[in-house]
Design a protein around this motif. Sequence first.
Motif, short mmCIF file in Angstrom:
data_model
loop_
_atom_site.label_atom_id
_atom_site.label_comp_id
_atom_site.label_asym_id
_atom_site.label_seq_id
_atom_site.Cartn_x
_atom_site.Cartn_y
_atom_site.Cartn_z
N CYS A 88 4.69 -23.52 40.53
CA CYS A 88 4.91 -23.76 38.76
C CYS A 88 5.44 -22.50 38.31
CB CYS A 88 3.73 -24.77 37.91
SG CYS A 88 2.33 -24.40 37.65
N SER A 89 6.40 -22.81 37.34
CA SER A 89 6.63 -21.13 36.03
C SER A 89 5.88 -21.18 35.56
CB SER A 89 8.42 -21.63 35.72
OG SER A 89 8.54 -22.80 34.87
N GLY A 90 5.63 -19.82 34.80
CA GLY A 90 5.14 -19.84 34.03
C GLY A 90 5.57 -19.62 32.38
N VAL A 91 5.06 -19.70 31.22
CA VAL A 91 5.30 -19.60 29.76
C VAL A 91 6.87 -18.26 29.44
CG1 VAL A 91 5.14 -19.90 27.49
CG2 VAL A 91 3.64 -20.39 29.12
N GLU A 92 5.80 -16.96 29.55
CA GLU A 92 7.08 -15.85 29.64
C GLU A 92 8.36 -15.84 30.88
OE1 GLU A 92 4.73 -12.59 29.80
OE2 GLU A 92 3.07 -13.08 27.79
N THR A 93 8.21 -16.27 31.97
CA THR A 93 8.92 -16.01 32.90
C THR A 93 9.20 -17.16 32.98
OG1 THR A 93 8.14 -15.41 34.16
CG2 THR A 93 8.47 -14.21 32.92
N PRO A 94 9.94 -18.70 32.50
CA PRO A 94 9.82 -19.96 33.34
C PRO A 94 10.64 -19.75 34.76
CG PRO A 94 11.24 -19.86 31.34
CD PRO A 94 10.74 -18.16 31.34
N ASN A 95 11.97 -19.36 34.97
CA ASN A 95 11.88 -19.37 36.46
C ASN A 95 11.27 -18.67 37.58
OD1 ASN A 95 14.02 -21.45 35.17
ND2 ASN A 95 14.93 -19.67 34.07
N THR A 96 10.52 -17.29 37.08
CA THR A 96 10.35 -17.29 37.70
C THR A 96 9.16 -17.50 38.93
OG1 THR A 96 8.04 -16.33 36.92
CG2 THR A 96 10.30 -14.96 36.97
N TYR A 97 8.76 -18.88 38.82
CA TYR A 97 7.68 -19.73 39.53
C TYR A 97 6.59 -18.73 40.33
CZ TYR A 97 10.99 -23.62 39.38
OH TYR A 97 11.79 -24.43 38.72
N ASN A 98 5.84 -17.91 39.75
CA ASN A 98 5.01 -17.13 39.94
C ASN A 98 3.39 -17.67 39.40
OD1 ASN A 98 6.13 -15.24 41.08
ND2 ASN A 98 6.70 -13.64 38.74
#
Length: 284
Positions: A88-98
Amino acid sequence: MGRATDRRSVLRIDLDATDDARVALRRPDTLAVEEPLEIRVGPGGPGRRRPLAVTMRTPGDDLDLAIGFLLTEGLIRSDADVHTAQLCSGVETPNTYNVVDVVLAPGVPAPATDPTRNFYTTSSCGVCGKASIDAVRTRSRFTVADDPLTVPAKLLAELPDRLRAAQRAFDRTGGLHAAGLFTPDGELVVLREDVGRHNAVDKVIGWAVRQRRLPLAGHLLLVSGRASFELTQKAWMAGLPLLAAVSAPSTLAADLADEAGLTLVGFLRGRTMNVYTGTHRVTP
């Protein structure tokens, strides 16, 4: 989803060039991607997973990486201990899927939240997040000392070329480690690449966990770098009887391999190799 490689503009300098215009010129270059992956683990229910580890890795096969990490750290025993795992994506970088979110199966204890289970691992270090010496060593539930695997030295000598031939991302970047799982006949079962050699091994082991192939008895693992303590421990945790590396092992790796009854091969280059432990498994 993230990419394993990316392009950058570089200034290429060739001091041997005969054409002055080609001594220094701008050109595109392909680099291995390095990004953080956060692994969150816990029971079911919203908000109940907590961050366990952040590892610097090359995007790709991230679920394998997370599951392999949990297995080799002794936090799970098999795929049955995992209810779900999703990227899933992170809150701060929603499109990185890290972020990998792992929901443990009912009855599986959540990892302790004390400092010995707070991990931060770089691409060069697989144990630098451990808070104590005792936390570094995790004993395997698999016995490898009695594994009857034997491999001809001639076959072993051929495996680095087979591993290298399968490294697609390395061909473009020259900057990725590889780990390959082989059968006794030299068949490549699975290969994973990553900027971190420990991540590449975790990706292989995580694949095996998700395929329900543990223990990996009768198989061997080849790594493109050196054989460190953490890689030897990961091999033991997966039930592998033989670990081979194209570079050198460490003293602690040799000691652990000897304790586990695991065959450790180093400097596997060309037609030479050093067998440090478990010499009965390598036939001349």
